[in-house]
Motif scaffolding. Structure first.
Motif, PDB file in Angstrom:
ATOM      1  N   GLU A 171       0.839  -1.211   0.000  1.00 44.23           N
ATOM      2  CA  GLU A 171       0.000   0.000   0.000  1.00 44.23           C
ATOM      3  C   GLU A 171       0.874   1.262   0.000  1.00 44.23           C
ATOM      4  O   GLU A 171       0.575   2.242  -0.697  1.00 44.23           O
ATOM      5  N   LEU A 172       1.962   1.234   0.744  1.00 45.42           N
ATOM      6  CA  LEU A 172       2.869   2.396   0.764  1.00 45.42           C
ATOM      7  C   LEU A 172       3.506   2.602  -0.604  1.00 45.42           C
ATOM      8  O   LEU A 172       3.623   3.733  -1.093  1.00 45.42           O
ATOM      9  N   LEU A 173       3.909   1.500  -1.231  1.00 44.74           N
ATOM     10  CA  LEU A 173       4.530   1.606  -2.559  1.00 44.74           C
ATOM     11  C   LEU A 173       3.552   2.198  -3.557  1.00 44.74           C
ATOM     12  O   LEU A 173       3.887   3.088  -4.345  1.00 44.74           O
ATOM     13  N   SER A 174       2.307   1.717  -3.527  1.00 44.06           N
ATOM     14  CA  SER A 174       1.373   2.212  -4.538  1.00 44.06           C
ATOM     15  C   SER A 174       1.012   3.667  -4.279  1.00 44.06           C
ATOM     16  O   SER A 174       0.782   4.434  -5.213  1.00 44.06           O
ATOM     17  N   ALA A 175       1.032   4.093  -3.008  1.00 47.50           N
ATOM     18  CA  ALA A 175       0.736   5.499  -2.709  1.00 47.50           C
ATOM     19  C   ALA A 175       1.906   6.404  -3.128  1.00 47.50           C
ATOM     20  O   ALA A 175       1.705   7.532  -3.559  1.00 47.50           O
ATOM     21  N   GLU A 176       3.120   5.904  -3.005  1.00 48.53           N
ATOM     22  CA  GLU A 176       4.306   6.732  -3.245  1.00 48.53           C
ATOM     23  C   GLU A 176       4.754   6.725  -4.703  1.00 48.53           C
ATOM     24  O   GLU A 176       5.408   7.646  -5.182  1.00 48.53           O
ATOM     25  N   SER A 177       4.370   5.685  -5.431  1.00 48.57           N
ATOM     26  CA  SER A 177       4.977   5.425  -6.741  1.00 48.57           C
ATOM     27  C   SER A 177       4.725   6.509  -7.817  1.00 48.57           C
ATOM     28  O   SER A 177       5.632   6.934  -8.494  1.00 48.57           O
ATOM     29  N   ARG A 178       3.487   6.916  -7.972  1.00 52.14           N
ATOM     30  CA  ARG A 178       3.082   7.833  -9.060  1.00 52.14           C
ATOM     31  C   ARG A 178       3.671   7.365 -10.398  1.00 52.14           C
ATOM     32  O   ARG A 178       4.290   8.111 -11.144  1.00 52.14           O
ATOM     33  N   GLY A 179       3.497   6.068 -10.641  1.00 53.24           N
ATOM     34  CA  GLY A 179       3.934   5.497 -11.924  1.00 53.24           C
ATOM     35  C   GLY A 179       5.404   5.164 -12.008  1.00 53.24           C
ATOM     36  O   GLY A 179       5.869   4.663 -13.016  1.00 53.24           O
ATOM     37  N   ARG A 180       6.141   5.442 -10.923  1.00 53.41           N
ATOM     38  CA  ARG A 180       7.592   5.189 -10.979  1.00 53.41           C
ATOM     39  C   ARG A 180       7.940   3.835 -10.380  1.00 53.41           C
ATOM     40  O   ARG A 180       7.200   3.296  -9.566  1.00 53.41           O
ATOM     41  N   LYS A 181       9.112   3.324 -10.764  1.00 49.37           N
ATOM     42  CA  LYS A 181       9.707   2.196 -10.048  1.00 49.37           C
ATOM     43  C   LYS A 181      10.714   2.753  -9.051  1.00 49.37           C
ATOM     44  O   LYS A 181      11.138   3.908  -9.184  1.00 49.37           O
ATOM     45  N   GLU A 218      17.823   0.476  -4.408  1.00 43.17           N
ATOM     46  CA  GLU A 218      17.448  -0.914  -4.186  1.00 43.17           C
ATOM     47  C   GLU A 218      16.648  -1.049  -2.886  1.00 43.17           C
ATOM     48  O   GLU A 218      17.039  -0.501  -1.853  1.00 43.17           O
ATOM     49  N   LEU A 219      15.547  -1.764  -2.959  1.00 37.91           N
ATOM     50  CA  LEU A 219      14.744  -2.061  -1.763  1.00 37.91           C
ATOM     51  C   LEU A 219      14.558  -3.568  -1.689  1.00 37.91           C
ATOM     52  O   LEU A 219      13.991  -4.186  -2.598  1.00 37.91           O
ATOM     53  N   PHE A 220      15.071  -4.166  -0.613  1.00 40.15           N
ATOM     54  CA  PHE A 220      14.916  -5.600  -0.385  1.00 40.15           C
ATOM     55  C   PHE A 220      13.936  -5.821   0.758  1.00 40.15           C
ATOM     56  O   PHE A 220      14.010  -5.139   1.786  1.00 40.15           O
ATOM     57  N   ILE A 221      13.055  -6.795   0.562  1.00 40.15           N
ATOM     58  CA  ILE A 221      12.128  -7.170   1.630  1.00 40.15           C
ATOM     59  C   ILE A 221      12.370  -8.641   1.935  1.00 40.15           C
ATOM     60  O   ILE A 221      12.426  -9.470   1.008  1.00 40.15           O
ATOM     61  N   PHE A 222      12.514  -8.958   3.202  1.00 39.87           N
ATOM     62  CA  PHE A 222      12.805 -10.335   3.599  1.00 39.87           C
ATOM     63  C   PHE A 222      11.601 -10.926   4.317  1.00 39.87           C
ATOM     64  O   PHE A 222      11.005 -10.282   5.177  1.00 39.87           O
ATOM     65  N   THR A 223      11.273 -12.162   3.937  1.00 37.61           N
ATOM     66  CA  THR A 223      10.138 -12.815   4.576  1.00 37.61           C
ATOM     67  C   THR A 223      10.346 -14.327   4.555  1.00 37.61           C
ATOM     68  O   THR A 223      11.305 -14.831   3.975  1.00 37.61           O
ATOM     69  N   ALA A 224       9.427 -15.030   5.213  1.00 34.91           N
ATOM     70  CA  ALA A 224       9.476 -16.497   5.197  1.00 34.91           C
ATOM     71  C   ALA A 224       8.865 -17.001   3.889  1.00 34.91           C
ATOM     72  O   ALA A 224       7.937 -16.376   3.360  1.00 34.91           O
ATOM     73  N   LYS A 257      11.180   5.141   9.799  1.00 38.91           N
ATOM     74  CA  LYS A 257       9.878   4.484   9.808  1.00 38.91           C
ATOM     75  C   LYS A 257       9.664   3.831   8.444  1.00 38.91           C
ATOM     76  O   LYS A 257      10.250   4.261   7.445  1.00 38.91           O
ATOM     77  N   THR A 258       8.787   2.838   8.394  1.00 38.55           N
ATOM     78  CA  THR A 258       8.594   2.090   7.141  1.00 38.55           C
ATOM     79  C   THR A 258       8.188   3.031   5.999  1.00 38.55           C
ATOM     80  O   THR A 258       8.670   2.900   4.871  1.00 38.55           O
ATOM     81  N   GLU A 259       7.324   3.992   6.307  1.00 36.37           N
ATOM     82  CA  GLU A 259       6.877   4.946   5.284  1.00 36.37           C
ATOM     83  C   GLU A 259       8.081   5.673   4.679  1.00 36.37           C
ATOM     84  O   GLU A 259       8.170   5.878   3.475  1.00 36.37           O
ATOM     85  N   GLU A 260       8.996   6.058   5.565  1.00 31.32           N
ATOM     86  CA  GLU A 260      10.170   6.808   5.129  1.00 31.32           C
ATOM     87  C   GLU A 260      11.112   5.893   4.336  1.00 31.32           C
ATOM     88  O   GLU A 260      11.723   6.327   3.350  1.00 31.32           O
ATOM     89  N   CYS A 261      11.216   4.651   4.749  1.00 30.35           N
ATOM     90  CA  CYS A 261      12.034   3.685   3.990  1.00 30.35           C
ATOM     91  C   CYS A 261      11.520   3.609   2.553  1.00 30.35           C
ATOM     92  O   CYS A 261      12.294   3.648   1.591  1.00 30.35           O
ATOM     93  N   VAL A 262      10.211   3.495   2.405  1.00 33.12           N
ATOM     94  CA  VAL A 262       9.623   3.376   1.065  1.00 33.12           C
ATOM     95  C   VAL A 262       9.824   4.676   0.297  1.00 33.12           C
ATOM     96  O   VAL A 262      10.182   4.677  -0.887  1.00 33.12           O
ATOM     97  N   ARG A 263       9.628   5.815   0.972  1.00 36.33           N
ATOM     98  CA  ARG A 263       9.811   7.102   0.276  1.00 36.33           C
ATOM     99  C   ARG A 263      11.226   7.224  -0.261  1.00 36.33           C
ATOM    100  O   ARG A 263      11.441   7.615  -1.409  1.00 36.33           O
ATOM    101  N   ARG A 264      12.208   6.821   0.546  1.00 41.55           N
ATOM    102  CA  ARG A 264      13.598   6.960   0.128  1.00 41.55           C
ATOM    103  C   ARG A 264      13.950   5.968  -0.997  1.00 41.55           C
ATOM    104  O   ARG A 264      14.915   6.170  -1.716  1.00 41.55           O
ATOM    105  N   ALA A 265      13.176   4.916  -1.106  1.00 44.14           N
ATOM    106  CA  ALA A 265      13.424   3.976  -2.218  1.00 44.14           C
ATOM    107  C   ALA A 265      13.123   4.655  -3.558  1.00 44.14           C
ATOM    108  O   ALA A 265      13.732   4.341  -4.567  1.00 44.14           O
ATOM    109  N   PHE A 266      12.211   5.618  -3.552  1.00 46.13           N
ATOM    110  CA  PHE A 266      11.868   6.323  -4.802  1.00 46.13           C
ATOM    111  C   PHE A 266      12.758   7.539  -5.021  1.00 46.13           C
ATOM    112  O   PHE A 266      12.526   8.324  -5.893  1.00 46.13           O
TER     113      PHE A 266
END
Ligand code: F3S
Length: 422
Positions: free
Chosen positions: A330-340, A344-350, A413-422
């Motif tokens: 949801e954060l990515l889609s709000a921040e993206s405005r059509g951009r990739k 580099e942003l890595f997300i780690f999960t199981a 914060k996670t929001e800021e992490c995503v913002r800085r990825a763009f």
């Protein structure tokens, strides 16, 4: 430590060399800690799975699983549900990671050594989110500090902070020595830490990372009773979410040497032990200072810069839950405005969580983000050449400088992490 006749038989090697070695480890630990006996456990969780951290010591595990001259019919597999911590690479996509062929080959040998013993190669530090979920009061033998703190403090299970060898030994015997956090009287709080933070802003996962980091430092080796004041935490929700407690647990484990905390929200939780006389306090100013200390100005482009400069953003320490993946999307889609993303942003999960969230993961990766399983930023050798690491994880603040080359780490914060990825 008293051994039953059955346990003595194992100690003498009548159930084979592997269980004999495991029993010797448990007896040695029990004797050092004045344990009276062994008690059955429901599950084990074993760290020391990445070749980066274990190195060739895994040969010992290999040896446990192979014939060492004793009857081949002897069962050498674990006696209880046993899971593994993250390894050094994604088991399916290691070829897109910066790991050498030699590392891949060695890491596969480590996995084989563990799976031969019947250990599930889920390779995650959040076993409690994928089915290895202990219940209140259950005795378990877990290593991995963040999972130990979560199991003891949030789920109410009972485990000491095991090392990889003792967790593995317990898995092979199905028991652990009775001492420490397995005993009710050893679980009482020893220091009271009051957290009084104003909420003119939303409390987020990164705040819990920061709090955990500070609490671990203050508590050191004393079990804390964490008091969250009403004004600080009751405005938007009644209590911290499971994900926030996951971040809190990981950060406390990174700076403290404790396996348990108690948490009292607004005096609503009754504690069944004497309230400790030793006190400490964390105030808004402490949290503010902490962010200032860990989000400094630097000479790379991680904030507003114009060119790529060795910046990486890492989310998922501990591994992301399904809810966190959804939130990140949801954060990515709000921040993206059509951009990739441009950094580099890595997300780690199981792996089990990634599979459950397939569609969300696909949409996240459409933004140019990489969702990686089975491993993490800290225990993989693939992430050692960055200058600047941005994360929402308090645990990474402690371990990236120790294990990931010369990178500097920033807490956002996670929001800021995503913002800085763009
Ligand atoms: Fe898990 Fe790696 Fe962090 S094992 S707690 S993601 S350092």
């Amino acid at each position: 430590m008293h051994l039953t006749r059955e346990e003595e038989r194992i100690y003498e090697g009548e159930e084979g060399w592997a269980r004999k070695k495991a029993m010797e480890i448990l007896v040695a630990i029990g004797d050092i800690n004045n344990a009276s006996k062994l008690i059955p456990i429901k599950s084990a969780h074993i760290s020391g799975a990445s070749y980066k951290t274990i190195g060739d010591a895994f040969e010992f595990i290999n040896r446990l699983g192979i014939d060492v001259g004793i009857d081949n019919e002897i069962d050498r597999t674990v006696k209880v549900k046993s899971t593994l911590n993250p390894i050094g690479m994604d088991r399916e996509r290691w070829n897109v990671m910066n790991v050498s062929n030699k590392f891949v080959a060695k890491q596969k040998e480590v996995i084989n050594a563990y799976t031969k013993l019947g250990i599930t190669a889920e390779c995650t530090c959040v076993p409690y989110l994928i089915g290895n979920t202990p219940e209140m009061g259950e005795h378990i033998a877990w290593s991995e500090s963040s999972a130990v703190l979560y199991a003891n403090s949030v789920l109410g299970a009972r485990t000491n902070i095991e090392g990889a060898p003792s967790a593995l030994a317990s898995a092979l015997i199905g028991k652990t020595p009775l001492y420490g956090l397995h005993e009710t009287e050893r679980r009482e709080a020893e220091i009271r830490i009051r957290v009084s933070v104003n909420v003119d802003r939303l409390i987020t996962d990164a705040d819990y990372s920061a709090l955990g980091f500070l609490i671990g430092e203050l508590a050191s080796s004393k079990i804390p009773l964490i008091e969250l004041s009403p004004s600080s935490f009751l405005s938007s929700s009644l209590s911290p979410s499971k994900d926030e407690l996951k971040h809190l647990s990981a950060a406390i484990g990174a700076t403290g040497s404790i396996g348990l905390y108690h948490i009292d929200i607004a005096g609503l939780v009754e504690v069944d032990f004497p309230v400790p006389s030793e006190r400490a306090e964390i105030e808004e100013a402490d949290l503010k200072r902490f962010y200032e200390d860990w989000d400094w100005d630097c000479d790379c482009d991680c904030d507003t810069g114009t060119e790529k400069g060795g910046v990486v953003i890492a989310i998922g320490c501990p591994h992301c839950s399904a809810q966190e993946l959804q939130h990140i999307y949801e954060l990515l889609s709000a921040e993206s405005r059509g951009r990739k993303v441009r950094n580099e942003l890595f997300i780690f999960t199981a792996r089990a969580i990634k599979e459950r969230m397939q569609e969300t993961v696909r949409k996240i990766e459409d933004y140019g983000v990489k969702v990686i399983c089975d491993t993490c930023f800290v225990v993989s050798p693939a992430f050692e050449n960055y200058r600047c690491v941005i994360t929402n994880s308090g645990k990474m603040l402690r371990y990236v400088p120790l294990l990931c080359g010369s990178a500097k780490v920033k807490l956002c914060k996670t929001e800021e992490c995503v913002r800085r990825a763009f």
